[in-house]
Design a protein around this motif. Structure first.
Motif, short mmCIF file in Angstrom:
data_model
loop_
_atom_site.label_atom_id
_atom_site.label_comp_id
_atom_site.label_asym_id
_atom_site.label_seq_id
_atom_site.Cartn_x
_atom_site.Cartn_y
_atom_site.Cartn_z
N THR A 175 0.83 -1.21 0.00
CA THR A 175 0.00 0.00 0.00
C THR A 175 0.87 1.26 0.00
OG1 THR A 175 -1.72 -1.19 1.22
CG2 THR A 175 -1.85 1.21 1.21
N LEU A 178 2.46 1.71 -3.43
CA LEU A 178 1.55 2.07 -4.52
C LEU A 178 0.96 3.47 -4.37
CD1 LEU A 178 -0.40 -1.32 -4.85
CD2 LEU A 178 1.14 -0.31 -6.55
N MET A 179 1.13 4.09 -3.23
CA MET A 179 0.53 5.42 -3.03
C MET A 179 1.10 6.45 -4.01
SD MET A 179 0.15 5.81 1.11
CE MET A 179 -0.37 7.50 0.96
N ALA A 186 -3.75 1.76 -4.57
CA ALA A 186 -3.37 1.82 -3.16
C ALA A 186 -4.59 1.84 -2.27
CB ALA A 186 -2.51 3.06 -2.91
#
Length: 223
Positions: A175, A178-179, A186
């Motif tokens: 997460t 992927l932000m 995300a």
């Protein structure tokens, strides 16, 4: 390091596992008033409900283990739940600790069976109607299965708690990664992480119940 959270915490070079193991006992205050508050009343109701359900199958000898089994389920459950807090350590992820709980309890039930039900305990090693040529093999198999019981108890608890923590760690890392790449992806992984966290809270309680229930069943077979 993916497994850094499972390392034994130290302070000034000394392990503080003993303090961590003793900490959950503070969360269960003993009542000292004539009328209890809501928290202690709920705590007593849950303990009584669990003890009635778990000890209903036992005779008078097996019911002497009630206090030990209730202390066991409270300790494992509270330790598992506290291990879900950020930057915390979960002692039940250590196989050595789980074996330290499983082996004495299993040995106590087996010794009780050999003491009070010697014939029935020995009869488990050889089922009735076994052909003569299979007797040595079955005795060896039943002996191995008997000694595997505490290992299965400890490995089951360790594997379930460790796998859940690793999965939460991996999804949390994904997460964060992927932000900056894809905020929508995300968000999806963050929702999965929240659902997994809720599942891990349930697993923490279920594994405490399963561990104690299996010890209770071993006790029932030997009393």
């Amino acid at each position: 390091n993916l497994f850094a959270s499972f390392a034994t915490p130290t302070m000034v070079g000394l392990p503080i596992v003993i303090l961590i193991i003793m900490f959950p006992s503070i969360l269960f205050p003993s009542p000292n008033r004539l009328i209890n508050n809501r928290l202690i009343s709920i705590q007593q109701w849950l303990v009584q409900l669990t003890s009635k359900q778990m000890m209903a199958i036992h005779n008078s000898k097996g019911q002497t283990w009630t206090l030990m089994l209730m202390s066991l389920i409270l300790f494992i459950g509270s330790t598992n739940l506290l291990g879900l807090l950020p930057h915390s350590f979960t002692p039940t992820t250590q196989l050595s600790m789980n074996l330290g709980m499983a082996i004495p309890l299993w040995a106590g039930t087996v010794f009780m069976g050999f003491r009070h039900k010697t014939k029935a305990a020995l009869a488990h090693f050889l089922p009735q109607g076994t052909p003569i040529f299979l007797i040595p093999m079955l005795v060896i198999i039943e002996t191995i299965s008997l000694f595997i019981q505490p290992v299965a108890l400890a490995v089951r608890l360790t594997a379930n708690i460790t796998a859940g923590h690793l999965l939460m760690h991996l999804i949390g890392g994904a997460t964060l990664a992927l932000m900056s790449i894809s905020p929508s992806t995300a968000l999806i992984t963050f929702i999965i992480l929240i659902l997994l966290t809720i599942l891990e809270f349930a697993v923490a309680m279920i594994q405490a119940y399963v561990f104690t229930l299996l010890v209770s069943l071993y006790l029932h077979d030997n009393t």
